[in-house]
Design a protein around this motif. Structure first.
Motif, PDB file in Angstrom:
ATOM      1  N   LYS A 184     -39.293  11.087 -12.383  1.00 33.84           N
ATOM      2  CA  LYS A 184     -40.523  10.577 -12.191  1.00 33.84           C
ATOM      3  C   LYS A 184     -41.020  10.530 -13.545  1.00 33.84           C
ATOM      4  O   LYS A 184     -41.652  10.962 -14.382  1.00 33.84           O
ATOM      5  CB  LYS A 184     -41.366  12.265 -12.114  1.00 33.84           C
ATOM      6  CG  LYS A 184     -41.392  12.511 -10.438  1.00 33.84           C
ATOM      7  CD  LYS A 184     -41.688  13.937 -10.065  1.00 33.84           C
ATOM      8  CE  LYS A 184     -41.811  14.777  -8.927  1.00 33.84           C
ATOM      9  NZ  LYS A 184     -42.592  15.858  -8.790  1.00 33.84           N
ATOM     10  N   PRO A 185     -40.233   9.939 -14.764  1.00 33.61           N
ATOM     11  CA  PRO A 185     -40.664   9.213 -15.352  1.00 33.61           C
ATOM     12  C   PRO A 185     -41.729   8.491 -15.736  1.00 33.61           C
ATOM     13  O   PRO A 185     -42.281   8.092 -15.007  1.00 33.61           O
ATOM     14  CB  PRO A 185     -39.689   8.075 -15.880  1.00 33.61           C
ATOM     15  CG  PRO A 185     -39.083   7.789 -14.824  1.00 33.61           C
ATOM     16  CD  PRO A 185     -39.198   8.652 -13.741  1.00 33.61           C
ATOM     17  N   PHE A 186     -42.463   8.858 -16.773  1.00 32.11           N
ATOM     18  CA  PHE A 186     -43.916   8.543 -17.060  1.00 32.11           C
ATOM     19  C   PHE A 186     -44.851   8.916 -15.788  1.00 32.11           C
ATOM     20  O   PHE A 186     -46.558   8.908 -16.271  1.00 32.11           O
ATOM     21  CB  PHE A 186     -44.439   6.655 -17.356  1.00 32.11           C
ATOM     22  CG  PHE A 186     -43.070   6.298 -18.469  1.00 32.11           C
ATOM     23  CD1 PHE A 186     -43.005   6.775 -19.848  1.00 32.11           C
ATOM     24  CD2 PHE A 186     -42.271   5.833 -17.736  1.00 32.11           C
ATOM     25  CE1 PHE A 186     -42.490   6.284 -20.430  1.00 32.11           C
ATOM     26  CE2 PHE A 186     -41.243   5.021 -18.556  1.00 32.11           C
ATOM     27  CZ  PHE A 186     -40.948   5.728 -20.042  1.00 32.11           C
ATOM     28  N   THR A 187     -44.486   9.838 -15.016  1.00 35.81           N
ATOM     29  CA  THR A 187     -45.269   9.826 -13.558  1.00 35.81           C
ATOM     30  C   THR A 187     -45.523  11.340 -13.515  1.00 35.81           C
ATOM     31  O   THR A 187     -46.192  12.025 -12.479  1.00 35.81           O
ATOM     32  CB  THR A 187     -45.262   9.631 -12.848  1.00 35.81           C
ATOM     33  OG1 THR A 187     -44.113   9.762 -11.873  1.00 35.81           O
ATOM     34  CG2 THR A 187     -45.165   7.328 -13.428  1.00 35.81           C
ATOM     35  N   HIS A 188     -45.054  12.354 -14.433  1.00 35.54           N
ATOM     36  CA  HIS A 188     -45.265  13.460 -13.753  1.00 35.54           C
ATOM     37  C   HIS A 188     -46.079  14.583 -13.354  1.00 35.54           C
ATOM     38  O   HIS A 188     -46.735  14.122 -13.723  1.00 35.54           O
ATOM     39  CB  HIS A 188     -44.089  14.289 -15.172  1.00 35.54           C
ATOM     40  CG  HIS A 188     -43.555  16.009 -14.484  1.00 35.54           C
ATOM     41  ND1 HIS A 188     -44.639  16.842 -14.243  1.00 35.54           N
ATOM     42  CD2 HIS A 188     -42.604  16.548 -13.696  1.00 35.54           C
ATOM     43  CE1 HIS A 188     -43.495  18.659 -14.301  1.00 35.54           C
ATOM     44  NE2 HIS A 188     -42.381  17.514 -13.729  1.00 35.54           N
ATOM     45  N   GLN A 189     -45.984  15.030 -12.480  1.00 34.94           N
ATOM     46  CA  GLN A 189     -48.014  15.611 -12.173  1.00 34.94           C
ATOM     47  C   GLN A 189     -48.184  16.453 -12.936  1.00 34.94           C
ATOM     48  O   GLN A 189     -49.578  17.285 -13.407  1.00 34.94           O
ATOM     49  CB  GLN A 189     -47.537  16.317 -11.380  1.00 34.94           C
ATOM     50  CG  GLN A 189     -46.891  17.880 -10.371  1.00 34.94           C
ATOM     51  CD  GLN A 189     -45.069  17.215 -10.225  1.00 34.94           C
ATOM     52  OE1 GLN A 189     -44.194  16.426 -10.673  1.00 34.94           O
ATOM     53  NE2 GLN A 189     -44.017  17.945 -10.202  1.00 34.94           N
ATOM     54  N   HIS A 190     -47.712  17.364 -14.128  1.00 36.69           N
ATOM     55  CA  HIS A 190     -48.012  17.969 -15.335  1.00 36.69           C
ATOM     56  C   HIS A 190     -48.751  16.967 -16.660  1.00 36.69           C
ATOM     57  O   HIS A 190     -49.359  17.520 -16.515  1.00 36.69           O
ATOM     58  CB  HIS A 190     -47.286  18.438 -15.789  1.00 36.69           C
ATOM     59  CG  HIS A 190     -47.150  19.774 -15.037  1.00 36.69           C
ATOM     60  ND1 HIS A 190     -45.470  20.931 -15.051  1.00 36.69           N
ATOM     61  CD2 HIS A 190     -46.802  20.061 -13.525  1.00 36.69           C
ATOM     62  CE1 HIS A 190     -45.236  21.335 -14.493  1.00 36.69           C
ATOM     63  NE2 HIS A 190     -46.011  21.343 -12.862  1.00 36.69           N
ATOM     64  N   LEU A 191     -49.091  16.455 -16.507  1.00 37.77           N
ATOM     65  CA  LEU A 191     -49.138  15.051 -17.443  1.00 37.77           C
ATOM     66  C   LEU A 191     -51.368  15.273 -17.549  1.00 37.77           C
ATOM     67  O   LEU A 191     -51.662  14.620 -18.414  1.00 37.77           O
ATOM     68  CB  LEU A 191     -48.619  13.753 -17.313  1.00 37.77           C
ATOM     69  CG  LEU A 191     -47.620  12.724 -18.019  1.00 37.77           C
ATOM     70  CD1 LEU A 191     -47.275  12.097 -17.439  1.00 37.77           C
ATOM     71  CD2 LEU A 191     -47.309  13.371 -19.252  1.00 37.77           C
ATOM     72  N   ALA A 192     -51.671  16.060 -16.292  1.00 39.66           N
ATOM     73  CA  ALA A 192     -52.785  15.161 -15.928  1.00 39.66           C
ATOM     74  C   ALA A 192     -52.970  16.183 -16.255  1.00 39.66           C
ATOM     75  O   ALA A 192     -54.705  16.319 -17.314  1.00 39.66           O
ATOM     76  CB  ALA A 192     -53.750  15.222 -14.021  1.00 39.66           C
TER      77      ALA A 192
END
Length: 320
Positions: A184-192
């Protein structure tokens, strides 16, 4: 005594939560619900509590008889649970999934280092994600001071327990041992949730985070290395971080290098900060199942019930 119940009792986070609540001086664990394990002894699934309790998994969840409910099922299951059940007046809820981390439906985001007063008054708390906890604690002091500059870059390595108890190809021992891989590079769900917290503290910052999650070849722990531009030197950063976390019983700034063995089996986050040539490096380490999940949930429970924040969480690291 605070009467507690757990929904979704078969996973890793639930197992740690059972261990913590069973040994908590102010809690009586009333039941642990698991549809797939109803009637089985808890210790057959969570072998680490063998000899501690003869409690069986329950097939019912009487909400009227408890003071606090922990939701430990998979993501999406918490919202579904409340579609099928009514929340009794006076019940407090701590959700360990990601369903309400956007503070929808009246939930408070359960990161004590910034939301301690709100958590203390809350009826419903959404526990942060494990990577989200490690990365936010690495950046909160800078955001609070308006010192985030440009894009932030983070590489985080997590143990296999972060993928949950259900087996998969990438959690199989013969694949994971002596191996590393990116997901999940650059798209991990915790980024939000990370972005929402940081922008709340520093609205002017809009650059975002380039996050590269890595699967580690160890069972538990998270090691994050975060870099960003800064005009502050190492001494200034250390003072800033130490002042920011001076009232936090579990987040500590170290003047020496930090490593995973210092935090595994504890509710601590250890940080080290270094600056050179206009760039800062922040290392943050946590146990993904404790400060990243069940330990932080108990920390939030303590705040919600007016107990000392570290009650039942004075745990020794497995440093040797």
């Amino acid at each position: 005594m605070i009467k507690a119940g757990i929904i979704g009792g078969a996973g890793y986070t639930a197992g740690e939560l059972v261990r913590l609540l069973h040994n908590h001086p102010e809690v009586s664990l009333e039941w642990v619900h698991s549809s797939s394990n109803a009637g089985r002894p808890l210790c057959e699934v969570h072998s680490g509590i063998a000899g501690d309790t003869d409690m069986l998994f329950a097939d019912t969840h009487p909400l009227q008889g408890i003071d606090v409910l922990f939701l430990c099922s998979g993501h999406g299951a918490s919202a579904s649970f409340w579609q099928q059940n009514e929340m009794p007046r006076g019940l407090r809820v701590i959700d360990l999934a990601q369903d309400f981390r956007d503070e929808s439906c009246g939930y408070v985001y359960g990161l004590p280092e910034i939301n301690r007063p709100r958590i203390a008054e809350a009826r419903k708390v959404a526990n942060p994600g494990c990577f989200a906890t490690a990365i936010q604690l690495a950046l909160l002091p800078l955001a609070a001071a308006g010192c985030l500059e440009g894009r932030v870059h983070t590489t985080g390595i997590t143990g296999s327990t972060g993928a949950g108890v259900k087996p998969s190809v990438t959690t199989h021992f013969s694949w994971r041992d002596n191996n590393l891989s990116v997901y999940k590079p650059f798209t991990h769900q915790h980024l939000a949730e990370i972005g929402a917290t940081l922008r709340h503290l520093q609205p002017s910052w809009s650059e975002g985070i380039s996050f590269i999650p890595v699967r580690g070849d160890f069972p538990r722990g998270i090691f994050c290395a975060t870099t960003l531009r800064t005009a502050l030197d190492t001494g200034e950063l250390t003072r800033m971080y130490s002042d920011f976390y001076s009232e936090s019983p579990f987040t500590h700034v170290c003047r020496t290098d930090v490593d995973l063995k210092q935090v595994v089996n504890t509710n601590k986050c250890l940080l080290s900060v270094t600056s050179r040539n206009g760039e800062a490096l922040v290392i943050s380490v946590i146990d993904n199942l404790l400060k990243g999940a069940s330990g932080q949930a108990v920390e939030n429970m303590n705040l919600m019930f007016g107990l000392p924040e570290d009650c039942g969480l004075r745990l020794k690291a497995s440093a040797f």
